[in-house]
Design an enzyme around this catalytic site. Structure first.
Site, PDB file in Angstrom:
ATOM      1  N   ARG A  85     -28.596  14.283  33.512  1.00 44.05           N
ATOM      2  CA  ARG A  85     -28.398  13.852  34.894  1.00 44.05           C
ATOM      3  C   ARG A  85     -27.287  14.702  35.501  1.00 44.05           C
ATOM      4  O   ARG A  85     -26.138  14.616  35.081  1.00 44.05           O
ATOM      5  CB  ARG A  85     -28.004  12.369  34.915  1.00 44.05           C
ATOM      6  N   HIS A 127     -25.126   8.621  39.049  1.00 44.66           N
ATOM      7  CA  HIS A 127     -26.272   7.730  38.842  1.00 44.66           C
ATOM      8  C   HIS A 127     -26.881   7.354  40.197  1.00 44.66           C
ATOM      9  O   HIS A 127     -28.075   7.484  40.408  1.00 44.66           O
ATOM     10  CB  HIS A 127     -25.830   6.476  38.094  1.00 44.66           C
ATOM     11  N   TYR A 131     -16.421   9.153  33.710  1.00 41.17           N
ATOM     12  CA  TYR A 131     -16.899   9.016  32.327  1.00 41.17           C
ATOM     13  C   TYR A 131     -17.686  10.219  31.797  1.00 41.17           C
ATOM     14  O   TYR A 131     -17.873  10.340  30.605  1.00 41.17           O
ATOM     15  CB  TYR A 131     -17.742   7.737  32.187  1.00 41.17           C
TER      16      TYR A 131
END
Lengths: 344, 395
Positions: free
Chosen positions: A232, A236, A245
């Site tokens: 990715r 998100h 993160y």
């Protein structure tokens, strides 16, 4: 090995670039307060586009989750308008009309997987020569729905292709916290059908894997689980901050494997793509998105539209609420027992 | 006529945002999707692109101002008439701007953090961002930072801070923003929510210094700070309640032991995090702390480096301090402060002797930590620091 033709590869790149540009523009619209939360496509283009190009839109069904719809151009450019309807929160965005064989956005994780098996089983019962491809993520594979649907599909030999898009992150949960299994593809062993892992940044590999799975399904040999390994490249969703993160070195390495840049480079080398074509495709993508956004915004929205599509016929309570809404009485949706919109 | 762009809810249920940096000024011509401003919300810093093309008429606030969702962010003359409505705009140049917007929001390795506009300005002035110290959120480089940056890469600055830069601010009112704003909010939150207790003590650092000297003789580096960090990590493993915090009426005990290590830098105090400090020995801790401090002073820390601490160690002794009452950062239960080691009289075997004494303070959240636990935790650290071989032989 089923290899896409030059013309197919070029078409796939058009779809990939279009999806990326439209996704980025939709991101901007969200940052301008014009659409709601959205999940950007960056990094998933080759998997989604490669998969649907191996399907027959006239017969095969596609069940997306929430990230894929913007990349389903092959199934009809009019899908874009439904994407934009969905993005502005219009109830019509939850329905993609026939004859397009695509089901709408699915936000509840993994619930589309049992739908896919039911749909595929139904096609068999109706002698409809099509297959069903369902997209879901690494996170969704931990849901009970995945295991139940996989098991049933194996037992029934349903013509379904499970496409697990492993983008390494379920929001902030990394893959190593998602499963102790060697791979997501390995989970097919428990269902009794083949599982294959492909490089999801390689559009040819995805195309080939889906083509093979489709042929198996059509030959009555049952389902296939495909794990497409990608990364990715963006957040998100618009409500996420991956810098909290995602290790910087990991994203940097992943950017080096960007599926769009990869196919661009390959086609440029083959003399099938250049900067002029790229600019033309990008401009067309934006024009199409602007038109779809305008069309979505001018789609009429009845005050009581939110009550449509719940039941074939309104229940008594629903009818009362609908009448109240249309009369402009804000509180009339509350029944005598004080419950709003109960399913009783 | 003009288009009024109001601060949108770009999160899910966002109420307000702080204006970090304007990338346009009144009079500037903007194209659709060009980044106008960087804002900081509770969740993240975000760039807001222009909904229209036109000329900037007015800004809805100054850098540092906090706006509520729905407040006017910016007014742009887009040639429209009457009520502002999402307009029709020709799209020729947008392809590049969308790509730029996308690049701006993805994490891009160890590149210094800065907005595309700041990068452009830096290129124009021949300034290397890698050597520029950012004072924005998370060490982000703002265009104001470029004003103070040298056009050619400067020699590595001396690690010892220079007093002349401390406490310098013009008389008058100043927006409370950037690093100072974040520090201010955190400190106020800690001070109002956490009932602090502190215990002070001194320990004999003879063996600690002896270890350092003898290790140096063997070509190995060990610092007292690293030994204290390893000792604290061990104590946190022994007493999990200290490796915890109170959140929403619940006690949240952390699985990992991540130590925040306070480092003074030119742009203020930063607290990078040493993850899984309980897995380190005194040698690896020395190296890790050195690297963190180096990166902190070079302005190379990322947002990820500053998050997730479960306990903090502050070495105020490096600034010359002896006693202090450090404040526990929000989301933690305790803090260890180390003063400066100095020769002082102490009593050894009934006689006064001169020993290198290490003054220190251990502070804790009294909601979680009672006096007995406070002293037990302190004892554990004192035992390890007065006889550091305990840490070398392992548990």
């Amino acid at each position: 090995m089923a290899r896409p033709t030059d013309e197919q590869r070029r078409e796939m790149l058009v779809d990939m670039v279009t999806a990326r540009v439209q996704s980025q523009r939709t991101w901007n619209l969200q940052r301008q307060g014009q659409v709601g939360t959205m999940a950007p496509i960056e990094g998933h283009e080759a998997t989604v586009v490669g998969a649907v190009h191996a399907l027959d839109p006239g017969h095969d069904w596609v069940l997306p989750q929430y990230r894929e719809p913007i990349a389903l151009r092959r199934y009809g450019p009019e899908i874009l308008e439904h994407v934009m309807l969905y993005n502005i929160g219009h109830p019509a965005g939850g329905h993609i009309p026939a004859p397009i064989r695509v089901l709408p956005y699915q936000i509840s994780l993994a619930t589309q997987i049992p739908h896919a098996v039911g749909l595929a089983w139904g096609l068999t019962l109706q002698d409809d020569p099509g297959v069903v491809l369902v997209f879901f993520g690494d996170g969704s594979s931990s849901e009970g729905d995945f295991y139940e649907a996989g098991n049933l599909a194996g037992v029934l030999g349903a013509p379904v292709i499970f496409l697990c898009v492993n983008n390494q992150w379920a929001i902030s949960t990394p893959v190593h916290r998602q499963t102790a299994a060697e791979s997501f593809a390995a989970k097919a062993a428990a269902f009794g059908f083949p599982g294959v892992q492909v490089d999801g940044n390689d559009v040819d590999a995805v195309y080939d894997a889906v083509q093979t799975a489709r042929e198996r399904a059509l030959a009555g040999q049952g389902p296939t689980l495909i794990e497409a390994v990608v990364y990715r490249l963006g957040p998100h969703t618009t409500a996420d901050d991956p810098t909290r993160y995602v290790p910087a070195e990991e994203i940097e390495a992943a950017q080096g494997r960007d599926p769009v840049l990869r196919l661009c480079a390959e086609l440029e080398e083959a003399g099938l793509w250049d900067d002029a074509v790229q600019a033309e495709v990008e401009a067309a993508a934006l024009t199409a998105l602007d038109a779809a956004f305008e069309a979505a915004k001018s789609t009429p929205l009845a005050t009581d539209a939110m009550l449509d599509h719940c039941y074939t016929e309104d229940t008594q309570r629903l009818a009362r609420q609908r009448a109240g809404l249309l009369a402009g009485a804000g509180h009339s949706g509350v029944g005598p027992d004080g419950v709003v919109g109960s399913h009783a | 006529m003009s288009f009024v762009f109001r601060l949108p809810d770009i999160g899910e249920g966002l109420e307000e945002a702080e204006i970090v940096e304007w990338l346009v000024r009144p009079g500037d011509t903007v194209v659709r999707d060009q980044v106008l401003v960087e804002v900081l919300t509770d969740k993240a810093s975000s760039e807001l692109p222009s909904p229209v093309a036109g000329v900037v008429l007015a800004l809805g606030g100054a850098e540092g101002d906090r706006l509520r969702v729905g407040d006017v962010l910016i007014e742009i003359d887009d040639g429209s008439v009457g009520e502002p409505a999402p307009p029709e705009v020709p799209t020729p140049v947008v392809a590049t701007t969308t790509v730029e917007a996308a690049t701006g929001r993805t994490t891009s390795g160890n590149r210094p953090k800065a907005s595309p506009a700041t990068r452009k300005l830096a290129r124009e002035r021949g300034i290397d961002l890698a050597t520029t110290i950012g004072t924005g959120p998370g060490g982000r480089i703002t265009s104001a930072d470029l004003d103070t940056a040298a056009p050619t890469p400067a020699a590595a600055p001396a690690p010892v801070p220079d007093d002349s830069t401390l406490g310098q601010l013009e008389p008058g009112r100043h927006a409370l923003r950037g690093v100072r704003g974040v520090v201010a909010r955190n400190m106020a939150q800690s001070w109002s929510e956490i009932p602090h207790i502190h215990t002070f003590d001194e320990l004999d650092a003879s063996l600690l210094l002896d270890l350092r000297t003898r290790m140096q003789g063997m070509g190995r580096e060990v610092t007292p700070l690293a030994v204290a960090i390893v000792a604290a990590a061990g104590a946190l493993r022994r007493f999990p309640l200290v490796n915890a915090c109170i959140e929403d009426e619940e006690i949240l005990v952390s699985e990992r032991v991540n130590l925040g290590v306070a480092v003074a830098t030119e742009s203020g105090l930063v607290v990078p995090v040493l993850e899984d400090a309980d897995q380190l020995d005194v040698f690896s801790a020395t190296i890790a702390v050195g690297e963190l401090a180096e990166r902190a002073r070079a302005g190379d820390l990322t947002a990820a480096d500053l998050r997730g601490a479960t306990f903090t160690v502050t070495n105020y002794g490096s600034l010359g301090g002896r006693w202090a009452t450090p404040i526990i950062p929000p989301g933690q239960a305790a803090i260890l402060g180390l003063g400066r080691i100095a020769d002082r009289p102490t009593v050894v075997d009934g006689a006064v002797a001169v020993r290198p004494m290490l003054p220190f303070v251990f502070g804790a959240d009294h909601r979680l930590v009672d006096g007995d636990l406070l002293e037990a935790f302190k004892r554990s650290i004192v035992d390890d620091l007065t006889e550091p071989l305990r840490l070398l032989v392992g548990s």
